[in-house]
Design a protein around this motif. Structure first.
Motif, PDB file in Angstrom:
ATOM      1  N   ARG A  76       0.837  -1.210   0.000  1.00  0.00           N
ATOM      2  CA  ARG A  76       0.000   0.000   0.000  1.00  0.00           C
ATOM      3  C   ARG A  76       0.869   1.256   0.000  1.00  0.00           C
ATOM      4  O   ARG A  76       1.955   1.259   0.549  1.00  0.00           O
ATOM      5  CB  ARG A  76      -0.874   0.046   1.261  1.00  0.00           C
ATOM      6  N   ILE A  78       0.316   5.135   1.268  1.00  0.00           N
ATOM      7  CA  ILE A  78      -0.597   5.931   2.083  1.00  0.00           C
ATOM      8  C   ILE A  78       0.008   7.327   2.294  1.00  0.00           C
ATOM      9  O   ILE A  78       1.220   7.447   2.480  1.00  0.00           O
ATOM     10  CB  ILE A  78      -0.787   5.260   3.475  1.00  0.00           C
ATOM     11  N   PRO A  79      -0.820   8.370   2.273  1.00  0.00           N
ATOM     12  CA  PRO A  79      -0.283   9.715   2.557  1.00  0.00           C
ATOM     13  C   PRO A  79       0.347   9.777   3.951  1.00  0.00           C
ATOM     14  O   PRO A  79      -0.215   9.250   4.911  1.00  0.00           O
ATOM     15  CB  PRO A  79      -1.513  10.624   2.479  1.00  0.00           C
ATOM     16  N   LYS A  80       1.494  10.407   4.030  1.00  0.00           N
ATOM     17  CA  LYS A  80       2.215  10.521   5.303  1.00  0.00           C
ATOM     18  C   LYS A  80       1.371  11.251   6.347  1.00  0.00           C
ATOM     19  O   LYS A  80       1.496  10.998   7.542  1.00  0.00           O
ATOM     20  CB  LYS A  80       3.539  11.248   5.069  1.00  0.00           C
ATOM     21  N   THR A  81       0.474  12.106   5.896  1.00  0.00           N
ATOM     22  CA  THR A  81      -0.377  12.864   6.818  1.00  0.00           C
ATOM     23  C   THR A  81      -1.311  11.955   7.618  1.00  0.00           C
ATOM     24  O   THR A  81      -1.833  12.361   8.646  1.00  0.00           O
ATOM     25  CB  THR A  81      -1.231  13.894   6.044  1.00  0.00           C
ATOM     26  N   GLU A  82      -1.522  10.704   7.157  1.00  0.00           N
ATOM     27  CA  GLU A  82      -2.398   9.768   7.868  1.00  0.00           C
ATOM     28  C   GLU A  82      -1.663   8.997   8.975  1.00  0.00           C
ATOM     29  O   GLU A  82      -2.266   8.156   9.632  1.00  0.00           O
ATOM     30  CB  GLU A  82      -3.017   8.765   6.884  1.00  0.00           C
ATOM     31  N   PHE A  83      -0.383   9.283   9.153  1.00  0.00           N
ATOM     32  CA  PHE A  83       0.408   8.561  10.150  1.00  0.00           C
ATOM     33  C   PHE A  83       0.797   9.466  11.298  1.00  0.00           C
ATOM     34  O   PHE A  83       0.977  10.663  11.119  1.00  0.00           O
ATOM     35  CB  PHE A  83       1.675   7.985   9.508  1.00  0.00           C
ATOM     36  N   GLY A  95      -3.384  -2.358  10.531  1.00  0.00           N
ATOM     37  CA  GLY A  95      -4.261  -1.750   9.537  1.00  0.00           C
ATOM     38  C   GLY A  95      -5.375  -2.716   9.185  1.00  0.00           C
ATOM     39  O   GLY A  95      -5.569  -3.730   9.849  1.00  0.00           O
ATOM     40  N   VAL A 114       4.529  10.414   0.983  1.00  0.00           N
ATOM     41  CA  VAL A 114       3.865   9.115   1.053  1.00  0.00           C
ATOM     42  C   VAL A 114       4.678   8.094   1.851  1.00  0.00           C
ATOM     43  O   VAL A 114       5.897   8.173   1.946  1.00  0.00           O
ATOM     44  CB  VAL A 114       3.549   8.533  -0.356  1.00  0.00           C
TER      45      VAL A 114
END
Length: 158
Positions: A76, A78-83, A95, A114
């Motif tokens: 996957r 995923i945008p770094k902002t989601e971590f 996840g 990302v």
């Protein structure tokens, strides 16, 4: 005592890749509950069934008999902002798969905005060589059979 269903097997092991490069060696013996409890690979149980303390073997396992083929659907981005802050390569995160099932993913790369995650076992897709030495065999305790894993030294602690 022979290794059979509902025995606790203690063994030393080494895992190498197909070229013989050492991937992992047990720092101390590992114990597992034998007999189809999914505490070790089926091909390992098959090779040890009926054997006794002191038995040694080397198993060459294809990916299908070890940790399975790689599944690119488990990779996957995923945008770094989601971590949360501090996410690092090698870190593991809980996840969900597309069907909603919980799954563990490993952070494999952080590239700009990302994060790349991989839900495959690190050894998936690899042919592996297992060097095994049985150091002990004993009857499993009723509570170990009930819980489907070994308790105590080299096993699971509650």
């Amino acid at each position: 005592m022979k290794i059979e269903k509902d025995t606790v097997v203690t063994l030393k092991y080494k895992v190498s890749d197909a070229q013989g490069k050492l991937i992992e060696a047990s720092p101390e013996p590992m114990a597992y509950l034998h007999g189809g409890y999914e505490n070790t690979l089926p091909k390992i149980e098959e090779a040890l069934d009926g054997k006794e303390k002191g038995f040694q073997t080397v198993l060459n396992l294809a990916p299908e008999d070890a940790f399975g083929p790689r599944d690119e659907a488990l990779v996957r981005t995923i945008p770094k902002t989601e971590f949360p802050p501090g996410v690092k390569v090698g870190g593991q995160l809980q996840g969900r798969l597309d069907d909603g099932t919980e799954h563990v993913f490993t952070v494999t790369k952080i590239k700009g905005p990302v994060v790349l995650l991989d839900g495959n076992h690190p050894w998936a897709g690899k042919a592996l060589k297992f060097s095994l030495q049985v150091t002990d065999v004993r009857a499993a305790l009723p509570v170990e059979i009930e819980h489907r894993h070994v308790h105590g030294a080299h096993g699971h602690h509650h």
